[in-house]
Design an enzyme around this catalytic site. Structure first.
Site, short mmCIF file in Angstrom:
data_model
loop_
_atom_site.label_atom_id
_atom_site.label_comp_id
_atom_site.label_asym_id
_atom_site.label_seq_id
_atom_site.Cartn_x
_atom_site.Cartn_y
_atom_site.Cartn_z
N SER A 1 65.80 84.30 100.77
CA SER A 1 66.19 84.46 102.17
C SER A 1 65.74 85.83 102.69
O SER A 1 65.31 85.96 103.83
CB SER A 1 67.72 84.36 102.31
OG SER A 1 68.12 83.02 102.48
N LYS B 1 76.52 90.43 95.07
CA LYS B 1 75.29 89.71 94.73
C LYS B 1 74.06 90.45 95.28
O LYS B 1 73.09 90.68 94.57
CB LYS B 1 75.37 88.30 95.33
CG LYS B 1 74.34 87.34 94.83
CD LYS B 1 74.50 85.99 95.50
CE LYS B 1 75.80 85.31 95.17
NZ LYS B 1 75.88 83.93 95.71
N ASP C 1 69.29 93.92 94.37
CA ASP C 1 68.60 94.87 95.26
C ASP C 1 68.05 94.22 96.52
O ASP C 1 66.89 94.42 96.89
CB ASP C 1 67.47 95.59 94.49
CG ASP C 1 68.03 96.53 93.45
OD1 ASP C 1 69.03 97.22 93.73
OD2 ASP C 1 67.48 96.58 92.33
N HIS D 1 79.62 96.49 105.55
CA HIS D 1 78.56 96.93 106.46
C HIS D 1 77.79 98.13 105.92
O HIS D 1 77.14 98.84 106.68
CB HIS D 1 79.17 97.28 107.83
CG HIS D 1 79.79 96.10 108.52
ND1 HIS D 1 81.05 96.13 109.03
CD2 HIS D 1 79.31 94.86 108.77
CE1 HIS D 1 81.34 94.95 109.58
NE2 HIS D 1 80.30 94.17 109.43
N LYS E 1 79.88 85.56 104.96
CA LYS E 1 79.91 84.12 104.70
C LYS E 1 80.51 83.41 105.89
O LYS E 1 81.34 83.98 106.61
CB LYS E 1 80.76 83.83 103.46
CG LYS E 1 80.44 82.52 102.81
CD LYS E 1 79.22 82.62 101.92
CE LYS E 1 78.84 81.32 101.27
NZ LYS E 1 77.82 81.54 100.22
N LYS F 1 74.75 89.32 105.36
CA LYS F 1 74.05 88.07 105.04
C LYS F 1 74.92 87.16 104.19
O LYS F 1 75.63 87.62 103.31
CB LYS F 1 72.77 88.42 104.27
CG LYS F 1 71.89 87.27 103.92
CD LYS F 1 70.55 87.36 104.64
CE LYS F 1 69.78 86.08 104.60
NZ LYS F 1 70.47 84.92 105.14
P1 NAD Z 1 75.19 70.95 98.04
O1 NAD Z 1 76.12 70.49 99.09
O2 NAD Z 1 73.72 70.78 98.25
O3 NAD Z 1 75.53 70.27 96.62
C1 NAD Z 1 76.77 70.27 95.98
C2 NAD Z 1 76.92 68.93 95.26
O4 NAD Z 1 78.09 68.96 94.45
C3 NAD Z 1 77.09 67.76 96.22
O5 NAD Z 1 76.09 66.80 95.94
C4 NAD Z 1 78.49 67.24 95.94
O6 NAD Z 1 78.62 65.84 96.09
C5 NAD Z 1 78.71 67.68 94.50
N1 NAD Z 1 80.11 67.80 94.12
C6 NAD Z 1 81.15 68.27 94.84
N2 NAD Z 1 82.28 68.25 94.11
C7 NAD Z 1 81.94 67.78 92.90
C8 NAD Z 1 82.68 67.52 91.71
N3 NAD Z 1 83.98 67.78 91.62
N4 NAD Z 1 82.02 67.03 90.63
C9 NAD Z 1 80.70 66.77 90.69
N5 NAD Z 1 79.95 66.98 91.80
C10 NAD Z 1 80.57 67.48 92.89
O7 NAD Z 1 75.57 72.48 97.80
P2 NAD Z 1 74.68 73.61 97.13
O8 NAD Z 1 73.98 74.35 98.22
O9 NAD Z 1 73.90 73.06 96.01
O10 NAD Z 1 75.83 74.58 96.60
C11 NAD Z 1 76.51 74.34 95.38
C12 NAD Z 1 77.18 75.64 94.93
O11 NAD Z 1 76.18 76.65 94.77
C13 NAD Z 1 78.22 76.22 95.89
O12 NAD Z 1 79.21 76.88 95.14
C14 NAD Z 1 77.41 77.24 96.67
O13 NAD Z 1 78.22 78.24 97.22
C15 NAD Z 1 76.52 77.77 95.58
N6 NAD Z 1 75.30 78.43 96.03
C16 NAD Z 1 74.41 77.80 96.85
C17 NAD Z 1 73.26 78.46 97.24
C18 NAD Z 1 72.17 77.79 98.06
O14 NAD Z 1 71.11 78.39 98.23
N7 NAD Z 1 72.37 76.58 98.56
C19 NAD Z 1 73.02 79.77 96.83
C20 NAD Z 1 73.94 80.39 95.99
C21 NAD Z 1 75.07 79.70 95.60
#
Ligand code: NAD
Length: 472
Positions: A363, A94, A99, A64, A106, A70
């Site tokens: 965001s 992150k 910044d 905090h 989460k 966020k």
């Molecule tokens: P998403 O659900 O849109 O996509 C993830 C994809 O990975 C899915 O299509 C799923 O089927 C596939 N998948 C799962 N296990 C797998 C495996 N073992 N092998 C191959 N493919 C597999 O999720 P996302 O939003 O793209 O998030 C993906 C990662 O990025 C997560 O770790 C998330 O925390 C991180 N992330 C996301 C964001 C965001 O803005 N969405 C931001 C920062 C970090």
């Protein structure tokens, strides 16, 4: 499963301690930064068909020192408290690295979204939001969720609507969640933001000739080969943008159903359409099937992009990784033990807490837009356009030469929201990398980017705490 997820939190903790040793910060202050401040574990019922489903869910606010907190909301059967705590912690670091003035948080809902209809998912999302409201765990100045694994703009719109129905009259209500659809108080460019941020970061990182020479690579993105694990939001945009704007060749892709390979390169746009039509990436024309979906991590390539989930590269497969650079698009895809092996092999690891920060950065822009109640560019676009037009006219008059209408349009264009969002994101990714690289150059005992990024984050967060007067 739980030991794996336990090791994710443990990996975050070990990485923290490794970096903390390179700072002169007091022990107690480091302990406060490391601790998760608030952990809200909940169970709530949702009627699915004739049955009642008891849903297990979480919201963790890690720090905090800046408000609001966020972080995204994850829908996955693998969600557990330790995983959400690890992800919330990473959000704090992150935000500090790029910044963005938020504390980390989460959310996690332990469900497999594939198993439910849209209506059922809506019911679960609305009930989860109601629980957050009840405990004061959501609000534009309190805690602002966003999409993560298994959620997207659709769920964010449901969250906003639930919030509005219970908090009518809050003029800033739209800022209670980000990643909303553009027509529901969202912002242009949020969906692609994380992948675009990965691209901007990579382009910057590979531009340093000396750094690339150490890896045996030429500087520049053009022609670099890339393998992507996970073709969801982050993986697909990283691939699309890296190919279209960086000239990168994607030679391997893995999804849930398996992995494919093509030396000639895979067109991600066509692959996405193929998957939509056929429900699988397997059999995509011009590609070879790989034995296991995990094989994508062992492909010989310049850049490996794990974009699925945490704990994918572990001690068992780390020795087989052949990439020169690993860009952690996902959060925590490499365990702490595996990292030691990879670093010894001379692989450059770009930590997720920096390289996937594009999502939270945009965001932040969306939240600012919601608080200002106006889209970016509305006030200045035409003014700038008129000023540039006048300038061009003066130059034409003074020189006696004229430019074509097409050239004039390019020079005099005023910025739209999407231009400003991309420009702000590009600036953020480049500036933050400069700060991390500076730590790496300055502190001779640090030889990896994760530790450098952590030190950069710890210095910023600690200075906040000290300025707040908590540690006199
Ligand atoms: P998403 O659900 O849109 O996509 C993830 C994809 O990975 C899915 O299509 C799923 O089927 C596939 N998948 C799962 N296990 C797998 C495996 N073992 N092998 C191959 N493919 C597999 O999720 P996302 O939003 O793209 O998030 C993906 C990662 O990025 C997560 O770790 C998330 O925390 C991180 N992330 C996301 C964001 C965001 O803005 N969405 C931001 C920062 C970090």
């Amino acid at each position: 499963m739980s030991s794996n997820h336990g090791s994710f939190l443990e990996s975050v903790s070990r990485n923290f301690d490794k970096a903390a040793a390179h700072t002169n910060l007091p022990k107690g202050l480091l302990a406060q930064i490391k601790a998760c401040n608030s952990v809200y574990q909940m169970r709530f019922p949702v009627k699915i068909g004739k049955e009642y489903l008891v849903v297990e869910a979480y919201r963790v606010q890690h720090s905090h020192h800046r408000m609001p907190t966020k972080g995204g909301i994850r829908y996955s059967q693998k969600v557990n408290q330790e995983e959400v705590m690890a992800l919330a912690s990473l959000m704090t670091y992150k935000c500090a690295i790029v910044d963005v003035p938020f504390g980390g948080a989460k959310g996690g809902v332990k469900i497999s979204p594939r198993e439910y209809t849209e209506g059922q998912l809506q019911a679960i999302t609305r009930r989860y939001t109601a629980e957050l409201i009840r405990k004061n765990f959501i609000g534009p100045g309190i805690d602002v969720p966003a999409p993560d694994y298994g959620t997207g703009s659709r769920e964010m719109a449901w969250i906003l609507d639930t919030y509005l129905s219970m908090k009518g009259g809050d003029i800033d209500a739209a800022g209670c969640v980000t990643g909303k659809p553009v027509n529901q108080n969202g912002i242009q460019g949020r969906t692609e933001a994380t992948g675009r941020g990965v691209f901007y970061a990579l382009r910057e990182i590979v531009s340093y000739k000396d750094d690339m020479a150490k890896l045996g690579l030429e500087p520049g993105m053009e022609g670099k080969t890339m393998a992507i694990q996970g073709l969801g939001n982050v993986g697909s945009h990283t691939g699309l943008i890296s190919a279209a704007e960086g000239g990168v060749k994607i030679i391997s892709v893995a999804e849930y159903e398996g992995a494919i390979y093509s030396e000639k390169g895979i067109d991600i746009k066509k692959l996405l359409k193929y998957r939509k039509d056929n429900g699988t990436i397997m059999g995509f024309p011009g590609t070879k099937k790989m034995k296991s979906r995990k094989d994508v991590l062992e492909v010989e390539c310049d850049i490996l992009v794990p974009a699925a989930l945490e704990n994918q590269i572990r001690v068992d497969n780390a020795p087989k990784v052949k990439a020169k650079i690993i860009a952690e698009a996902a959060n925590g895809p490499i365990t702490a033990d595996a990292e030691e092996i990879l670093l010894k092999k001379g692989i450059m690891i770009i930590p997720g807490m920096y390289i996937n920060a594009g999502g939270v950065t945009v965001s932040y822009f969306e939240w600012l837009k919601n608080l200002s109640h106006m889209r970016f560019g509305r006030m200045e676009k035409r003014f700038n356009q008129n000023t540039y037009n006048n300038l061009v006219s003066v130059v034409e008059k003074l020189t006696g030469k004229t430019i074509s209408q097409k050239e004039r349009n390019i020079i005099t264009r005023g910025a739209d929201e999407i231009d400003l969002v991309r420009s702000g994101l590009e600036e953020t990714m480049i500036t933050s990398y400069g700060q991390i690289r500076e730590v790496l150059k300055r502190k001779k005992k640090i030889n990896d980017l994760r530790t450098a990024a952590f030190v950069s984050a710890l210095n910023k967060i600690s200075s906040d705490y000290l300025a707040l007067g908590i540690f006199p």
